[in-house]
Design an enzyme around this catalytic site. Structure first.
Site, short mmCIF file in Angstrom:
data_model
loop_
_atom_site.label_atom_id
_atom_site.label_comp_id
_atom_site.label_asym_id
_atom_site.label_seq_id
_atom_site.Cartn_x
_atom_site.Cartn_y
_atom_site.Cartn_z
N HIS A 169 1.09 -1.20 0.09
CA HIS A 169 0.11 0.13 0.03
C HIS A 169 1.04 1.23 -0.01
O HIS A 169 2.01 1.27 0.40
CB HIS A 169 -1.09 0.02 1.03
CG HIS A 169 -2.07 -1.12 1.16
ND1 HIS A 169 -3.36 -0.77 0.92
CD2 HIS A 169 -2.08 -2.44 1.30
CE1 HIS A 169 -4.17 -1.94 0.78
NE2 HIS A 169 -3.13 -2.95 0.99
N GLU A 176 1.21 3.85 1.78
CA GLU A 176 2.07 4.38 2.98
C GLU A 176 3.06 3.24 3.19
O GLU A 176 4.08 3.71 3.98
CB GLU A 176 0.80 4.63 4.29
CG GLU A 176 0.15 3.51 4.74
CD GLU A 176 -1.13 3.19 3.74
OE1 GLU A 176 -1.81 2.35 4.21
OE2 GLU A 176 -1.15 3.54 2.56
#
Length: 75
Positions: A55, A57
């Protein structure tokens, strides 16, 4: 202060578009910002890497830690 946040939000949108335009995956971008400076930035790569942890982040955190020479991000 509004322009400060708007600048970084626009950059996150650019990162998301970069990921989508390169067929890397979904429409998500992320950054680590410290003291008003972008330390690391990236985009969602789950599809392109077949890595369910990629993902946006999660992609930028290791880059930020490396740049800051630490295993943790504070402030």
């Amino acid at each position: 202060m509004k322009n400060y946040y708007e600048f970084f939000m626009r950059r996150a949108i650019e990162m998301a578009a970069k990921g989508m335009n390169s067929n890397a995956g979904g429409s998500f971008g992320a950054m680590v910002i410290k003291d008003g400076e972008i330390i690391a930035e990236g985009h969602y790569k789950v599809n392109s890497t077949n890595d369910p942890t990629a993902h946006a982040e999660m992609v930028v955190i290791p880059h930020a830690c490396k740049k800051l020479n630490t295993f943790q991000i504070t402030d």
